[in-house]
Write a protein that holds these residues in place. Structure first.
Motif, PDB file in Angstrom:
ATOM      1  N   VAL A 109       1.001  -1.337   0.028  1.00  0.00           N
ATOM      2  CA  VAL A 109       0.085   0.204   0.037  1.00  0.00           C
ATOM      3  C   VAL A 109       0.751   1.197  -0.103  1.00  0.00           C
ATOM      4  CG1 VAL A 109      -1.512   1.174   1.518  1.00  0.00           C
ATOM      5  CG2 VAL A 109      -1.869  -1.032   0.995  1.00  0.00           C
ATOM      6  N   SER A 110       1.818   1.481   0.680  1.00  0.00           N
ATOM      7  CA  SER A 110       2.882   2.434   0.769  1.00  0.00           C
ATOM      8  C   SER A 110       3.732   2.646  -0.381  1.00  0.00           C
ATOM      9  CB  SER A 110       3.920   2.125   1.855  1.00  0.00           C
ATOM     10  OG  SER A 110       4.570   3.032   1.937  1.00  0.00           O
ATOM     11  N   ARG A 111       4.028   1.541  -1.141  1.00  0.00           N
ATOM     12  CA  ARG A 111       4.728   1.762  -2.310  1.00  0.00           C
ATOM     13  C   ARG A 111       3.607   2.163  -3.411  1.00  0.00           C
ATOM     14  NH1 ARG A 111       7.324  -2.545  -1.979  1.00  0.00           N
ATOM     15  NH2 ARG A 111       5.872  -4.121  -3.120  1.00  0.00           N
ATOM     16  N   LYS A 112       2.265   1.735  -3.505  1.00  0.00           N
ATOM     17  CA  LYS A 112       1.398   2.043  -4.530  1.00  0.00           C
ATOM     18  C   LYS A 112       1.000   3.736  -4.142  1.00  0.00           C
ATOM     19  CE  LYS A 112      -0.915  -2.179  -5.707  1.00  0.00           C
ATOM     20  NZ  LYS A 112      -1.931  -2.975  -5.635  1.00  0.00           N
ATOM     21  N   ALA A 113       0.974   4.073  -3.014  1.00  0.00           N
ATOM     22  CA  ALA A 113       0.602   5.547  -2.585  1.00  0.00           C
ATOM     23  C   ALA A 113       1.738   6.628  -3.289  1.00  0.00           C
ATOM     24  CB  ALA A 113       0.362   5.534  -1.258  1.00  0.00           C
ATOM     25  N   GLN A 114       2.877   5.924  -2.791  1.00  0.00           N
ATOM     26  CA  GLN A 114       4.122   6.779  -3.459  1.00  0.00           C
ATOM     27  C   GLN A 114       4.336   6.847  -4.838  1.00  0.00           C
ATOM     28  OE1 GLN A 114       7.441   5.313  -1.313  1.00  0.00           O
ATOM     29  NE2 GLN A 114       6.722   5.823   0.679  1.00  0.00           N
ATOM     30  N   GLU A 115       3.590   5.818  -5.611  1.00  0.00           N
ATOM     31  CA  GLU A 115       3.628   5.814  -6.925  1.00  0.00           C
ATOM     32  C   GLU A 115       2.584   6.834  -7.508  1.00  0.00           C
ATOM     33  OE1 GLU A 115       3.659   1.913  -8.096  1.00  0.00           O
ATOM     34  OE2 GLU A 115       5.696   1.531  -7.426  1.00  0.00           O
ATOM     35  N   ASN A 116       1.468   6.973  -6.743  1.00  0.00           N
ATOM     36  CA  ASN A 116       0.454   7.645  -7.202  1.00  0.00           C
ATOM     37  C   ASN A 116       0.693   9.148  -7.395  1.00  0.00           C
ATOM     38  OD1 ASN A 116      -2.210   9.527  -6.740  1.00  0.00           O
ATOM     39  ND2 ASN A 116      -2.875   7.380  -6.894  1.00  0.00           N
ATOM     40  N   ASP A 117       0.352   9.843  -8.608  1.00  0.00           N
ATOM     41  CA  ASP A 117       0.696  11.113  -8.910  1.00  0.00           C
ATOM     42  C   ASP A 117       0.011  12.152  -7.765  1.00  0.00           C
ATOM     43  OD1 ASP A 117       2.225  10.772 -11.053  1.00  0.00           O
ATOM     44  OD2 ASP A 117       0.713  10.561 -12.505  1.00  0.00           O
ATOM     45  N   LYS A 118      -1.084  11.837  -7.493  1.00  0.00           N
ATOM     46  CA  LYS A 118      -1.759  12.792  -6.697  1.00  0.00           C
ATOM     47  C   LYS A 118      -1.153  12.820  -5.167  1.00  0.00           C
ATOM     48  CE  LYS A 118      -5.440  15.380  -5.710  1.00  0.00           C
ATOM     49  NZ  LYS A 118      -5.485  16.686  -6.140  1.00  0.00           N
ATOM     50  N   PHE A 119      -0.642  11.613  -4.867  1.00  0.00           N
ATOM     51  CA  PHE A 119       0.079  11.566  -3.590  1.00  0.00           C
ATOM     52  C   PHE A 119       1.385  12.409  -3.656  1.00  0.00           C
ATOM     53  CE2 PHE A 119       3.094   9.793  -0.999  1.00  0.00           C
ATOM     54  CZ  PHE A 119       2.460   9.679   0.413  1.00  0.00           C
ATOM     55  N   LYS A 120       2.002  12.186  -4.747  1.00  0.00           N
ATOM     56  CA  LYS A 120       3.213  12.873  -5.113  1.00  0.00           C
ATOM     57  C   LYS A 120       2.820  14.422  -5.096  1.00  0.00           C
ATOM     58  CE  LYS A 120       5.537   9.601  -7.906  1.00  0.00           C
ATOM     59  NZ  LYS A 120       6.304   9.258  -9.129  1.00  0.00           N
ATOM     60  N   GLU A 121       2.046  15.031  -5.705  1.00  0.00           N
ATOM     61  CA  GLU A 121       1.394  16.520  -5.422  1.00  0.00           C
ATOM     62  C   GLU A 121       1.329  16.862  -4.085  1.00  0.00           C
ATOM     63  OE1 GLU A 121      -2.247  18.878  -7.243  1.00  0.00           O
ATOM     64  OE2 GLU A 121      -1.647  17.016  -8.223  1.00  0.00           O
ATOM     65  N   LEU A 122       0.347  15.916  -3.313  1.00  0.00           N
ATOM     66  CA  LEU A 122       0.113  16.517  -2.104  1.00  0.00           C
ATOM     67  C   LEU A 122       1.466  16.395  -1.044  1.00  0.00           C
ATOM     68  CD1 LEU A 122      -3.220  14.646  -1.631  1.00  0.00           C
ATOM     69  CD2 LEU A 122      -2.865  16.990  -1.747  1.00  0.00           C
ATOM     70  N   SER A 123       2.102  15.508  -1.259  1.00  0.00           N
ATOM     71  CA  SER A 123       3.384  15.655  -0.616  1.00  0.00           C
ATOM     72  C   SER A 123       4.163  16.829  -0.788  1.00  0.00           C
ATOM     73  CB  SER A 123       4.296  14.246  -0.928  1.00  0.00           C
ATOM     74  OG  SER A 123       3.533  13.114  -0.305  1.00  0.00           O
ATOM     75  N   GLN A 124       4.427  17.115  -2.074  1.00  0.00           N
ATOM     76  CA  GLN A 124       5.402  18.302  -2.474  1.00  0.00           C
ATOM     77  C   GLN A 124       4.537  19.521  -2.009  1.00  0.00           C
ATOM     78  OE1 GLN A 124       8.101  18.319  -3.512  1.00  0.00           O
ATOM     79  NE2 GLN A 124       8.340  20.408  -3.409  1.00  0.00           N
TER      80      GLN A 124
END
Length: 136
Positions: A109-124
């Protein structure tokens, strides 16, 4: 009969007591971080890890409306026991086995979340907001 399912204390009282206890334990964690010894840091890290597992399990039990007698009292007692040195025993008895069992699923789940573009955008966005607020 419903009294047997609800426990001795009302949900509001145990909820309030849990919050008061957690404020105190948060303070104790702060004091542990400020010391040079690592033993108290490990004890409080273990406590907070197990507390998060308790919250996760409680969320699902409440969502699925699973009636467990005296659940609120049990959670409060367990939190207090863990804070006064019992977290290591609870971790070794139950927590470690549960986390090892769930580790592979958590990693996926963690790996899939980190690969998700929306997750990357929110993290940034979160990183930028943090730096604006605290990096002075």
């Amino acid at each position: 009969m419903s009294f047997l399912w609800s426990g001795i204390l009302s949900h509001g009282i145990t909820d309030f007591a849990t919050r008061v206890v957690l404020v105190y334990f948060g303070y104790k964690s702060y004091k542990a971080i400020e010391t040079d010894t690592l033993g108290d840091d490990a004890q409080w890290l273990t406590f907070w890890l197990l507390y998060s597992v308790i919250l996760f399990i409680s969320f699902w039990l409440e969502l699925l409306q699973v009636p467990i007698p005296y659940l609120n009292e049990f959670k409060l007692g367990l939190i207090i026991y863990m804070a006064w040195g019992g977290s290591t025993q609870v971790y070794n008895l139950i927590g470690k086995k549960m986390l090892v069992y769930a580790e592979q699923g958590i990693e996926i789940v963690s790996r899939k979340a980190q690969e998700n573009d929306k997750f990357k955008e929110l993290s940034q966005k979160g990183k930028v907001a943090w730096e604006k607020k605290f990096a002075k």
